[in-house]
Design an enzyme around this catalytic site. Structure first.
Site, PDB file in Angstrom:
ATOM      1  N   GLY A 187       1.218  -1.441   0.149  1.00 57.50           N
ATOM      2  CA  GLY A 187       0.437  -0.053  -0.213  1.00 57.50           C
ATOM      3  C   GLY A 187       0.689   1.553   0.651  1.00 57.50           C
ATOM      4  O   GLY A 187       2.197   1.308  -0.569  1.00 57.50           O
ATOM      5  N   SER A 188       0.119   2.724   0.261  1.00 56.56           N
ATOM      6  CA  SER A 188       0.880   3.946   0.493  1.00 56.56           C
ATOM      7  C   SER A 188       1.879   3.774   1.060  1.00 56.56           C
ATOM      8  O   SER A 188       1.794   3.294   2.285  1.00 56.56           O
ATOM      9  CB  SER A 188      -0.260   4.573   0.427  1.00 56.56           C
ATOM     10  OG  SER A 188       0.130   5.750   1.178  1.00 56.56           O
TER      11      SER A 188
END
Length: 132
Positions: free
Chosen positions: A61-62
């Protein structure tokens, strides 16, 4: 049982293992105020990482996930340590920023939830005491 890995973030900690075979996305997957896994699709949904040795293959993810790890620490709900098969840059930078001991290159299949795990990230050694 002792396993030798690679130091990502130095330090020593121990605690009960919370283990998943699924990657964790800290941004949107973990509540930084409570330490609870909030991703409804994750197998650890509803579990709290506070004080646990969090064992998972790698993050996903981010890049904001690194700041979530830092926020967990700042809010007093961080894991005691992190153990990975492979620590990618998001988890690595978050663990370093939050000063959470972190070791990777570990066969996480040898650890199960409930085991007592001693993490000596200074020496990159993980000691597992099997739960009953």
């Amino acid at each position: 049982m002792k396993l030798l890995g690679r130091t990502i973030s130095p330090g020593r900690a121990e605690g009960e293992a919370l283990v998943t075979r699924e990657p964790i996305s800290f941004y949107g997957g973990v509540d930084p105020t409570t330490g609870t896994i909030i991703d409804p699709a994750h197998e650890l949904h509803g579990q709290c990482v506070k004080g646990k040795v969090l064992v998972f293959p790698h993050g996903r993810g981010s890049t904001v996930g690194a700041y979530v790890i830092y926020a967990l620490k700042r809010n007093g709900v961080a894991p005691a340590a992190i153990v990975n098969e492979w620590t990618e840059p998001i988890v690595a930078s978050g663990a370093i920023l939050a000063e959470i001991p972190c070791v990777d290159k570990i066969d996480i299949g040898k650890i199960k939830t409930g085991d007592w795990v001693i993490v000596d990230a200074d020496s990159a050694v993980i000691e597992i005491r099997q739960s009953s």
